[in-house]
Write a protein that holds these residues in place. Structure first.
Motif, PDB file in Angstrom:
ATOM      1  N   ILE A   1       0.843  -1.203   0.000  1.00 51.18           N
ATOM      2  CA  ILE A   1       0.000   0.000   0.000  1.00 51.18           C
ATOM      3  C   ILE A   1       0.877   1.252   0.000  1.00 51.18           C
ATOM      4  O   ILE A   1       0.642   2.189  -0.775  1.00 51.18           O
ATOM      5  CB  ILE A   1      -0.941  -0.007   1.212  1.00 51.18           C
ATOM      6  N   ARG A   2       1.892   1.258   0.852  1.00 51.97           N
ATOM      7  CA  ARG A   2       2.779   2.438   0.927  1.00 51.97           C
ATOM      8  C   ARG A   2       3.476   2.671  -0.408  1.00 51.97           C
ATOM      9  O   ARG A   2       3.582   3.820  -0.879  1.00 51.97           O
ATOM     10  CB  ARG A   2       3.808   2.244   2.053  1.00 51.97           C
ATOM     11  N   ARG A   3       3.928   1.603  -1.033  1.00 53.08           N
ATOM     12  CA  ARG A   3       4.624   1.725  -2.318  1.00 53.08           C
ATOM     13  C   ARG A   3       3.671   2.187  -3.412  1.00 53.08           C
ATOM     14  O   ARG A   3       4.011   3.056  -4.220  1.00 53.08           O
ATOM     15  CB  ARG A   3       5.266   0.380  -2.661  1.00 53.08           C
ATOM     16  N   PHE A   4       2.480   1.619  -3.460  1.00 55.14           N
ATOM     17  CA  PHE A   4       1.521   1.983  -4.500  1.00 55.14           C
ATOM     18  C   PHE A   4       1.016   3.422  -4.330  1.00 55.14           C
ATOM     19  O   PHE A   4       0.730   4.105  -5.317  1.00 55.14           O
ATOM     20  CB  PHE A   4       0.337   1.019  -4.496  1.00 55.14           C
ATOM     21  N   ALA A   5       0.871   3.875  -3.094  1.00 55.66           N
ATOM     22  CA  ALA A   5       0.399   5.246  -2.861  1.00 55.66           C
ATOM     23  C   ALA A   5       1.430   6.268  -3.293  1.00 55.66           C
ATOM     24  O   ALA A   5       1.084   7.351  -3.764  1.00 55.66           O
ATOM     25  CB  ALA A   5       0.039   5.437  -1.389  1.00 55.66           C
ATOM     26  N   GLY A   6       2.704   5.932  -3.139  1.00 52.50           N
ATOM     27  CA  GLY A   6       3.760   6.843  -3.542  1.00 52.50           C
ATOM     28  C   GLY A   6       3.866   8.049  -2.620  1.00 52.50           C
ATOM     29  O   GLY A   6       3.288   8.074  -1.531  1.00 52.50           O
ATOM     30  N   PRO A   7       4.584   9.083  -3.061  1.00 55.81           N
ATOM     31  CA  PRO A   7       4.740  10.273  -2.215  1.00 55.81           C
ATOM     32  C   PRO A   7       3.385  10.898  -1.906  1.00 55.81           C
ATOM     33  O   PRO A   7       2.542  11.058  -2.780  1.00 55.81           O
ATOM     34  CB  PRO A   7       5.589  11.211  -3.086  1.00 55.81           C
ATOM     35  N   ALA A   8       3.182  11.246  -0.639  1.00 55.81           N
ATOM     36  CA  ALA A   8       1.889  11.804  -0.224  1.00 55.81           C
ATOM     37  C   ALA A   8       2.032  13.041   0.641  1.00 55.81           C
ATOM     38  O   ALA A   8       1.022  13.574   1.107  1.00 55.81           O
ATOM     39  CB  ALA A   8       1.079  10.737   0.520  1.00 55.81           C
ATOM     40  N   ASP A   9       3.250  13.539   0.827  1.00 58.24           N
ATOM     41  CA  ASP A   9       3.439  14.713   1.672  1.00 58.24           C
ATOM     42  C   ASP A   9       2.642  15.891   1.116  1.00 58.24           C
ATOM     43  O   ASP A   9       2.748  16.236  -0.071  1.00 58.24           O
ATOM     44  CB  ASP A   9       4.911  15.096   1.741  1.00 58.24           C
ATOM     45  N   GLY A  10       1.819  16.503   1.966  1.00 61.88           N
ATOM     46  CA  GLY A  10       1.044  17.658   1.569  1.00 61.88           C
ATOM     47  C   GLY A  10      -0.171  17.363   0.716  1.00 61.88           C
ATOM     48  O   GLY A  10      -0.879  18.287   0.301  1.00 61.88           O
ATOM     49  N   LEU A  11      -0.435  16.088   0.436  1.00 59.78           N
ATOM     50  CA  LEU A  11      -1.570  15.724  -0.397  1.00 59.78           C
ATOM     51  C   LEU A  11      -2.804  15.429   0.451  1.00 59.78           C
ATOM     52  O   LEU A  11      -2.705  15.130   1.643  1.00 59.78           O
ATOM     53  CB  LEU A  11      -1.231  14.499  -1.249  1.00 59.78           C
ATOM     54  N   ASP A  12      -3.964  15.492  -0.203  1.00 58.57           N
ATOM     55  CA  ASP A  12      -5.218  15.101   0.438  1.00 58.57           C
ATOM     56  C   ASP A  12      -5.408  13.602   0.241  1.00 58.57           C
ATOM     57  O   ASP A  12      -5.535  13.129  -0.891  1.00 58.57           O
ATOM     58  CB  ASP A  12      -6.386  15.858  -0.189  1.00 58.57           C
ATOM     59  N   LEU A  13      -5.402  12.869   1.350  1.00 62.43           N
ATOM     60  CA  LEU A  13      -5.443  11.405   1.311  1.00 62.43           C
ATOM     61  C   LEU A  13      -6.598  10.917   2.168  1.00 62.43           C
ATOM     62  O   LEU A  13      -6.722  11.298   3.341  1.00 62.43           O
ATOM     63  CB  LEU A  13      -4.112  10.834   1.801  1.00 62.43           C
ATOM     64  N   ALA A  14      -7.454  10.099   1.583  1.00 64.23           N
ATOM     65  CA  ALA A  14      -8.585   9.521   2.320  1.00 64.23           C
ATOM     66  C   ALA A  14      -8.436   8.014   2.390  1.00 64.23           C
ATOM     67  O   ALA A  14      -7.951   7.381   1.442  1.00 64.23           O
ATOM     68  CB  ALA A  14      -9.904   9.870   1.643  1.00 64.23           C
ATOM     69  N   GLU A  15      -8.854   7.455   3.508  1.00 66.23           N
ATOM     70  CA  GLU A  15      -9.002   6.001   3.589  1.00 66.23           C
ATOM     71  C   GLU A  15     -10.463   5.690   3.850  1.00 66.23           C
ATOM     72  O   GLU A  15     -11.058   6.159   4.826  1.00 66.23           O
ATOM     73  CB  GLU A  15      -8.139   5.378   4.679  1.00 66.23           C
ATOM     74  N   ILE A  16     -11.041   4.903   2.966  1.00 66.77           N
ATOM     75  CA  ILE A  16     -12.425   4.467   3.091  1.00 66.77           C
ATOM     76  C   ILE A  16     -12.420   3.126   3.818  1.00 66.77           C
ATOM     77  O   ILE A  16     -11.830   2.151   3.346  1.00 66.77           O
ATOM     78  CB  ILE A  16     -13.076   4.358   1.712  1.00 66.77           C
ATOM     79  N   GLY A  17     -13.054   3.102   4.980  1.00 66.18           N
ATOM     80  CA  GLY A  17     -12.940   1.944   5.852  1.00 66.18           C
ATOM     81  C   GLY A  17     -11.625   2.012   6.600  1.00 66.18           C
ATOM     82  O   GLY A  17     -10.797   1.111   6.520  1.00 66.18           O
ATOM     83  N   SER A  18     -11.434   3.104   7.338  1.00 63.06           N
ATOM     84  CA  SER A  18     -10.124   3.391   7.934  1.00 63.06           C
ATOM     85  C   SER A  18      -9.787   2.501   9.107  1.00 63.06           C
ATOM     86  O   SER A  18      -8.630   2.471   9.541  1.00 63.06           O
ATOM     87  CB  SER A  18     -10.075   4.852   8.377  1.00 63.06           C
ATOM     88  N   GLY A  19     -10.776   1.766   9.648  1.00 62.30           N
ATOM     89  CA  GLY A  19     -10.468   0.905  10.781  1.00 62.30           C
ATOM     90  C   GLY A  19      -9.826   1.700  11.899  1.00 62.30           C
ATOM     91  O   GLY A  19     -10.260   2.803  12.237  1.00 62.30           O
TER      92      GLY A  19
END
Length: 228
Positions: free
Chosen positions: A47-65
């Motif tokens: 998941i971390r690799r597929f998401a790639g750089p995320a600093d400063g981005l808007d990131l949502a998790e659906i079903g965040s547990g």
């Protein structure tokens, strides 16, 4: 594949609250038997690799547990979405100090603006949803044109076969109820990775696929998706 016994008018919030109480998510990540912890460590790495750089981005998790996935993105603007208040309470604790907001409900029924997020993660969730296609449609609506979604599912046909095999061995006798990892009796749908990949193609272009712990033993099937 849908579960033919799914009741009409199912209260998914109550169902997931029960799941959260019966299978505490912190304990699952921290104290599951070693093979399960290794499988989940592999899933998180993908998941971390597929998401790639995320600093400063808007990131949502659906079903965040409990927020265990979102903890990997400390410099993103995080939105944690879940139908379970029990899970969200755990996520609030695990994401203390993060730039995070917490929303309760089913994402396809929320009035979120289109193109709200640069990254969307939905991991081990769709098998619990009454209408997975509605959730995929919501993800496609909320994703920005240059964004990416990371979606994973359990390979339940394989998992159930492995559990049946292990139960018939001395290891299964020793583990007893601990073999019921992950609460799969709460799953409303099951797919093989191939079946799920074809479902995704109705909404996205799949750019990458990977499995945990390996492609030879695909317990968790992971997909990186972009808008077509």
């Amino acid at each position: 594949m849908a579960n033919p016994h799914t009741p009409e008018g199912l209260d998914v919030g109550a169902l997931n609250d029960r799941l959260a109480r019966e299978h505490p998510i912190d304990a699952y990540y921290e104290r599951s038997i070693l093979p399960i912890r290794l499988i989940e460590k592999g899933r998180l790495s993908i998941i971390r690799r597929f998401a790639g750089p995320a600093d400063g981005l808007d990131l949502a998790e659906i079903g965040s547990g409990g927020g265990h996935v979102l903890r990997m993105f400390p410099r993103a603007r995080i939105t944690a979405i879940d139908v379970s208040e029990v899970f969200l309470d755990t996520a609030r604790k695990n994401l203390a100090g993060y730039d995070a907001r917490f929303l309760k409900g089913e994402v396809d029924k929320m009035d979120l603006p289109p193109r709200s997020f640069d990254r969307i993660i939905c991991t081990e969730v769709l098998e619990h949803c009454v209408d997975p296609q509605a959730i995929l449609g919501a993800i496609a609506r909320l994703l920005r044109p240059e964004g990416a979604a990371v979606i994973t599912i359990p390979n339940d046909p394989l998992i159930l076969g492995l559990k049946g095999f292990v139960r018939r061995t001395p290891v299964g006798w020793a583990l007893r109820d601990r073999i019921e990892w992950g609460g799969d009796r709460y799953h409303l749908h099951t797919w093989t990775p191939g079946e799920f990949g074809r479902l995704l193609e109705g909404f996205f272009r799949v750019t990458h696929r990977a499995s945990s712990p390996s492609d030879l033993l695909p317990i968790r099937a992971c997909f990186r998706c972009v808008l077509p």
